[in-house]
Every structure is written in structure tokens, then in C-alpha cells.
Design an enzyme around this catalytic site. Structure first.
Site, PDB file in Angstrom:
ATOM      1  N   SER A  72      -9.529   5.438  15.769  1.00 33.22           N
ATOM      2  CA  SER A  72     -10.141   4.546  15.370  1.00 33.22           C
ATOM      3  C   SER A  72     -11.750   5.182  14.853  1.00 33.22           C
ATOM      4  CB  SER A  72     -10.576   3.342  16.446  1.00 33.22           C
ATOM      5  OG  SER A  72     -11.235   3.694  17.423  1.00 33.22           O
ATOM      6  N   ASP A  88       0.921  -1.111   0.025  1.00 35.10           N
ATOM      7  CA  ASP A  88      -0.043   0.115  -0.080  1.00 35.10           C
ATOM      8  C   ASP A  88       0.867   1.233   0.034  1.00 35.10           C
ATOM      9  OD1 ASP A  88      -2.212   1.595  -0.010  1.00 35.10           O
ATOM     10  OD2 ASP A  88      -2.765   1.175   1.838  1.00 35.10           O
ATOM     11  N   CYS A 100       0.334   5.158   1.194  1.00 34.40           N
ATOM     12  CA  CYS A 100      -0.989   5.104   2.065  1.00 34.40           C
ATOM     13  C   CYS A 100      -0.718   6.584   3.009  1.00 34.40           C
ATOM     14  CB  CYS A 100      -1.058   3.929   2.520  1.00 34.40           C
ATOM     15  SG  CYS A 100      -2.661   4.076   3.718  1.00 34.40           S
ATOM     16  N   SER A 158      -9.141  11.929  16.503  1.00 32.94           N
ATOM     17  CA  SER A 158      -7.990  12.111  15.851  1.00 32.94           C
ATOM     18  C   SER A 158      -7.406  13.444  15.940  1.00 32.94           C
ATOM     19  CB  SER A 158      -8.196  11.942  14.360  1.00 32.94           C
ATOM     20  OG  SER A 158      -8.863  10.696  14.009  1.00 32.94           O
ATOM     21  N   GLY A 195      -2.930   2.340  15.853  1.00 34.71           N
ATOM     22  CA  GLY A 195      -2.270   0.964  15.801  1.00 34.71           C
ATOM     23  C   GLY A 195      -3.224  -0.164  16.065  1.00 34.71           C
ATOM     24  N   LYS A 222     -16.191   3.672   5.950  1.00 31.84           N
ATOM     25  CA  LYS A 222     -15.327   2.605   5.694  1.00 31.84           C
ATOM     26  C   LYS A 222     -15.275   2.081   4.213  1.00 31.84           C
ATOM     27  CE  LYS A 222     -13.221   2.410   9.658  1.00 31.84           C
ATOM     28  NZ  LYS A 222     -11.681   2.447   9.598  1.00 31.84           N
ATOM     29  N   HIS A 256       1.564   6.954  13.129  1.00 28.95           N
ATOM     30  CA  HIS A 256       0.593   7.182  12.026  1.00 28.95           C
ATOM     31  C   HIS A 256      -0.881   7.066  12.423  1.00 28.95           C
ATOM     32  CE1 HIS A 256      -0.134   3.154  11.677  1.00 28.95           C
ATOM     33  NE2 HIS A 256      -0.482   3.172  10.423  1.00 28.95           N
TER      34      HIS A 256
END
EC number: 6.5.1.8
Length: 398
Positions: A305, A74, A77, A310, A330, A397, A327
């Protein structure tokens, strides 16, 4: 907070910015540290966890060489976020129509645009380079299922897995758009092809590696320049893909909201990539696998999540982390483990108040499958400072 652990298991130390690390990730870090191409040390971010090829959340400086499996498939990303001139009270009480508008504009999962909605202007910048790579490496056609036009139809698409689009509210009740995506099928094909090629080449020249995924290309070898060219292309494509999606999202939501403008410089950052940087007296190829650049003054995005907050951050340029930071939250457990442990009822409970899918197909993205984002942020106060805290009210999503 400072480095939590410094481990010595190979030719260089491993500097870990957390005490919360699984055995699989620790083994992967140890294996990388045994390579003779590593410069200075390896850094493990607070969100570190076991990955494919190398630990997610690892920052790997290599001398005159690159490990394709550490970069992964990816390629490029990353994240994109922008603030709107709207405040929370200007949003409708029911956000379903906005979610549907975005879902109609942005193909998700394996879906792609059709020829009528293809992002031709953005694709034009990549056409010559991608054609050149396909001509140089015909095997890429096979990986790409011989659909040489798919990369064009995927420009401006989200993809699957943990990729997402969110509408968020910050600490001042300002509205933000945020998204997470990468280089789609073209990046996957490039990564898959060159990982296999590196393993094949390394088997000819080196009798032993800690793991076959740590096969690498050295400068001056047959395929090194081709890989550098291909990986840079994929990273540029990923960056453009996020830009195109953001434009499509803005167009899609305008009819459903009061008039608005964009009031904050867009933050568009990779967190899965490789580039040349100067660290500890040497120019290296720095691979950030699940980490973002956090040079002094540099803006970045650290998502939690789909049920937590965020962060928009500013880097502090810490040399011990190679000017990097986490990032995201996790993963704490694999997708299969999350599906076995949690139910649809758990997902509904943990995403209460958020306009999003709540069906069984996204249980693997349930918030409890991830580490606590607050703990991750506390472990990197010497890497970044927080500028904005975002809480999502809508999540799509892949």
C-alpha cells in the site's frame, strides 16, 4: 509455503494460497469452478479478495474460450519499475518539488495530455489497429463518448483509483522509480463493450450460468477473434503507456536531482490480462486477474500500500499456481468502507514520513484498507523469491 486450502465446489478444484479469504471472493471462485470450460483447477493467490466479474487474485485457465468480465475493464493494468544510480543520501530533504514536477508532467485521474504534449511517437504504433476496431464495432464510439482522439491524449497518463507513481529506497539505499497503471479509456471501452456482448450472446445460447459475469466467448463463435484482437491491443497499449510515463517522470525529476543513470533493467509486467499458455498438457487461455506471471527466473513487481513496502521478485515457476503469484497486498475492505471507517488524521498518521497527498479524497487508499503485505509474501515463498525490498518516500495517487 504450500497450498493452504483445496476446495471442491464445481467441475475443477480451487487451490488457495492463503487462509485469509473473504466470503465474496470464495463465492466468486466457486462460481468459476462450475464452468465446463475450466482446465485442471483454479488458483487463488495470497492477496485474493472479492472483485467485479471474478475474484481479484484469481488465475483462471480456460479451454478454447475466454471470460471477458474475468479479464475486466482495466485491461493490461500492471507495474513498471527501474533503479537509478542514486542513493538515499543524494535525495533532497524535502521531496515536494520532485512530487510537483512529476504531477506537472503526468496527468492523473480523468486528466489527459493536450495536443502539444501528446505522445505522438507511441500513439503511431496503435493508430491503425484502434481505427480498425472502431470501424468494426461502432458502438465503441458511444462508450468512448464519441471522443475518438482521447486514447491518444491519454497515452502517458496515470488514471485514478489505486494507480500510483512512487519514488522508493531499497535495502541497499538505492533509489527506484515505480508506477502502476493500465490501458486507460481505450481498455475500459473495450472491456465494457465486449463484456456486454458476451452476456448478450450467452443469453441466446445458454439457459443458466452461475453468474452473468461469467459469460464467455468460445473459439469459432462470432465475436471471439474480435475480442482476442481487441484485448491484445489494450494490453499492448497499457505496456506502452507505462513506458511513456516512466520516460516523462525521468525527464521531470532530472533538474531536481544530481546527475544519474538507469542501473537496473526495467521491469514492466501486467497483472490483469489474458494470454495463451501451456499448462498441465494443454494450451489454454490463462486469465490472471490481479496476479502476475512468475515463470522460473522471471522478474516481477509486487507493490504494497502507500504506507508499506513493495517487492521486486523472481519467479519460481510453480505449476500449481500456473506460474503465477500475487499482484500486491490486496484490499481488505471496500473503498466506501475505508472512507466510513478512517479519517484524514488516520491517513496522515499512516503515511508519516512519505511525501504524498494526505487529503480526504485519498482516504480510500489508506494502508489499513489493504491486507498485510508481509503476510502475503510469506504465503508465496514457493512461488517467488524476493530480490529487493522497496520503501516509498514519495507517492502520487491517481
Amino acid at each position: 509455503m504450500p497450498i493452504k486450502q483445496q476446495l471442491h465446489h464445481g467441475t475443477v478444484p480451487i487451490k488457495v494460497f492463503t487462509n485469509d479469504i473473504d466470503e465474496g471472493a470464495l463465492l466468486q471462485l466457486k462460481q468459476v469452478s462450475q464452468l465446463d470450460i475450466i482446465h485442471a483447477h483454479i488458483a487463488a493467490m495470497p492477496d485474493v479478495h472479492m472483485g467485479i466479474g471474478a475474484a481479484v487474485g484469481s488465475v483462471i485457465p480456460t479451454k478454447s474460450a475466454i471470460i471477458p468480465a474475468a479479464v475486466g475493464v482495466d485491461i493490461g493494468c500492471g507495474m513498471n519499475a527501474i533503479r537509478l544510480s542514486l542513493t538515499a543520501h543524494q535525495l533532497p530533504n524535502n521531496l515536494k518539488s520532485i512530487r510537483q514536477a512529476i504531477e506537472s508532467a503526468i496527468p492523473v485521474g480523468f486528466e489527459k495530455h493536450n495536443t502539444e504534449t501528446m505522445r505522438e511517437k507511441a500513439c503511431k504504433a496503435f493508430a491503425h489497429k484502434i481505427t480498425h476496431i472502431f470501424n468494426q464495432h461502432p458502438e465503441l464510439y458511444k462508450i468512448f463518448n464519441k471522443d475518438k482522439n482521447r486514447w491518444m491524449l491519454q497515452m502517458g497518463t496515470l488514471g485514478g483509483g489505486n494507480h500510483f507513481i512512487e519514488l522508493c529506497i531499497d535495502e541497499s539505499q538505492q533509489v527506484w522509480l515505480m508506477l502502476h497503471s493500465g490501458s486507460r479509456g481505450i481498455g475500459n471501452a473495450i472491456g465494457t463493450y465486449f463484456i456486454a456482448l458476451a452476456q448478450k450472446d450467452m443469453a441466446k445460447h445458454l439457459h443458466h450460468l452461475p453468474h452473468k459475469d461469467l459469460s464467455y466467448f468460445r473459439e469459432g463463435t462470432e465475436h471471439f477473434n474480435d475480442y482476442v484482437e481487441a484485448v491484445e491491443l489494450a494490453q499492448q497499449y497499457a505496456y506502452a503507456n507505462r513506458q511513456e510515463m516512466m520516460q516523462l517522470i525521468i525527464q521531470a525529476i532530472r533538474p531536481h536531482l544530481p546527475p544519474f543513470t538507469l542501473t537496473h533493467e526495467a521491469v514492466n509486467c501486467h497483472h490483469n490480462y489474458v494470454q495463451q499458455e501451456y499448462h498441465f498438457g494443454t494450451m489454454v487461455y490463462l486469465t490472471r486477474k490481479g496476479a502476475i506471471s512468475a515463470k522460473e527466473g522471471e522478474l516481477g513487481i509486487i507493490p504494497g500500500s502507500m504506507g508499506t513496502q513493495s517487492y521486486i521478485v523472481r519467479g519460481k515457476g510453480n505449476p500449481e499456481s500456473f506460474h503465477s503469484c500475487a499482484h500486491g497486498a490486496g484490499r481488505r475492505m471496500s473503498r466506501n468502507a475505508a472512507k466510513q471507517r478512517f479519517t484524514q488524521k488516520d491517513l496522515i498518521h499512516q503515511t508519516q514520513g512519505i511525501e504524498c497527498r494526505k487529503d480526504k479524497a485519498v482516504i480510500d487508499e489508506i494502508p489499513s484498507a489493504y491486507k498485510d503485505i508481509d503476510s502475503v509474501m510469506k504465503n508465496q515463498t514457493d512461488l517467488v523469491e524476493t530480490l529487493h525490498t522497496l520503501k516509498q518516500v514519495l507517492c502520487i495517487k491517481g
